[in-house]
Design an enzyme around this catalytic site. Structure first.
Site, PDB file in Angstrom:
ATOM      1  N   ARG A 225       0.852  -1.185   0.000  1.00 51.26           N
ATOM      2  CA  ARG A 225       0.000   0.000   0.000  1.00 51.26           C
ATOM      3  C   ARG A 225       0.892   1.241   0.000  1.00 51.26           C
ATOM      4  O   ARG A 225       1.947   1.271   0.632  1.00 51.26           O
ATOM      5  CB  ARG A 225      -0.920   0.020   1.231  1.00 51.26           C
ATOM      6  CG  ARG A 225      -2.079  -0.974   1.156  1.00 51.26           C
ATOM      7  CD  ARG A 225      -3.075  -0.540   0.096  1.00 51.26           C
ATOM      8  NE  ARG A 225      -4.242  -1.403  -0.029  1.00 51.26           N
ATOM      9  CZ  ARG A 225      -4.357  -2.384  -0.910  1.00 51.26           C
ATOM     10  NH1 ARG A 225      -3.346  -2.681  -1.725  1.00 51.26           N
ATOM     11  NH2 ARG A 225      -5.473  -3.094  -0.988  1.00 51.26           N
ATOM     12  N   HIS A 273       0.025  -0.003 -10.394  1.00 51.50           N
ATOM     13  CA  HIS A 273      -0.798  -0.896  -9.561  1.00 51.50           C
ATOM     14  C   HIS A 273      -1.213  -2.141 -10.351  1.00 51.50           C
ATOM     15  O   HIS A 273      -2.393  -2.468 -10.476  1.00 51.50           O
ATOM     16  CB  HIS A 273      -2.027  -0.165  -9.015  1.00 51.50           C
ATOM     17  CG  HIS A 273      -2.534  -0.774  -7.730  1.00 51.50           C
ATOM     18  ND1 HIS A 273      -3.093  -0.041  -6.725  1.00 51.50           N
ATOM     19  CD2 HIS A 273      -2.565  -2.068  -7.290  1.00 51.50           C
ATOM     20  CE1 HIS A 273      -3.447  -0.833  -5.725  1.00 51.50           C
ATOM     21  NE2 HIS A 273      -3.116  -2.072  -6.051  1.00 51.50           N
TER      22      HIS A 273
END
Length: 310
Positions: A225, A273
């Site tokens: 994250r 991502h």
């Protein structure tokens, strides 16, 4: 009749609808209604993603569980109206993808591939890398994804240290936990892979202080994250040479803003991502198994601990 509400982004419905119906059939579940619009009081399960328009769970009084399509749940655990059991996605396809991303970029930096791909240092600049047993690697986060990556790296003969907030035991991996264990896990690491969830306790776990523990010229991989890294501290570590390169797949703001210095920094690789997207075919089977368990009054898989946040 069991009613399943699909409450995720609209674009996902045509992808998941046939796969979920097939998975329900394979699991032996009959009498399943799967729709995007059902009376709240008649819904038994919710297939969910945080980007859904559904934000108030209060009317879903019959709902037995909310089944998240993504591994990350930080955007839904703080919803006070969500009182139903919440399961996060632990998907074999996602696990395989993360292992491939982490091992691929670990080997890339271990071998020094960038030097030759980009022609750095001249056409015949020979720098012989050490063998894997001489390259200490640390994995922060030993959940399903982190444990799989740690085992894969250990299988390549890297000396792997792992850290988690609660004690873990993984064959071939030296495991640490707690605040004192974090320092021991990071000290002297040459490659660090971040695979922690985003919680108040993990926010900015990589700071000036923790970067200073690493071996000079270490490499950072972040596919966990964005909030795990203090961006300004990372830029300072890169500019000082304490960190030689950072390969980052997750960010505080996504998409990463065009003006962010990571885009232009020579010591940063940005990937958008892509490290571990949920794979609909395998994720659908995970969802179906949890619905089967709910109907059989068996424990759900992958329930989220609300207090821990993951």
């Amino acid at each position: 009749m069991t009613n399943v509400l699909f409450a995720a982004e609209t674009k996902l419905w045509p992808v998941y609808a046939p796969l979920l119906r097939a998975a329900f059939a394979e699991t032996g579940l009959g009498g399943i209604t799967l729709e995007t619009d059902l009376p709240p009081e008649e819904v038994d399960y919710i297939v969910y993603s945080p980007g859904s328009t559904l934000q108030d769970f209060t009317p879903y009084t019959r709902c037995k569980a909310v089944l998240n399509l993504w591994a990350g749940v930080e955007n839904v655990t703080r919803n006070a109206t969500l009182t139903q059991p919440l399961a996060r996605m632990v998907d074999p396809g996602m696990e395989q993808a993360m292992v491939e991303w982490v091992t691929g970029h670990t080997l890339r930096h271990h071998i020094g591939m960038d030097r030759y791909i980009h022609g750095l240092g001249g056409a015949w600049s020979r720098i012989i890398p050490p063998l894997a047993p001489d390259r200490p690697v640390t994995v922060l986060g030993l959940g399903a994804l982190g444990s799989a990556c740690a085992r894969a790296l250990a299988g390549l003969h890297f000396p792997v240290r792992g850290w988690s907030r609660s004690p873990k035991d993984i064959p071939g991996v030296t495991c640490f936990s707690g605040e004192d264990g974090l320092k021991a896990a990071l000290e002297g690491a040459q490659i660090v892979s971040l695979l922690l969830p985003s919680t108040p306790g993990t926010r900015h776990i990589m700071t000036d202080e923790t970067f200073a523990l690493l071996a000079k010229g270490a490499v950072l991989l972040n596919s966990g994250r964005g909030a795990l890294v203090d961006d300004e501290a990372l830029l300072r570590a890169l500019d000082s040479g304490q960190v030689s390169h950072a390969t980052l797949d997750v960010f505080h703001v996504e998409p990463l803003p065009e003006e962010h210095p990571f885009w232009s920094h020579p010591g940063v690789t940005v990937t958008p991502h892509i490290s571990s997207e949920t794979r609909p075919p395998t994720a659908s089977r995970v969802i179906a198994e949890n619905v089967r368990r709910g109907e059989a009054e068996e424990p759900f898989l992958h329930l989220v601990d609300r207090a821990a946040g993951y």
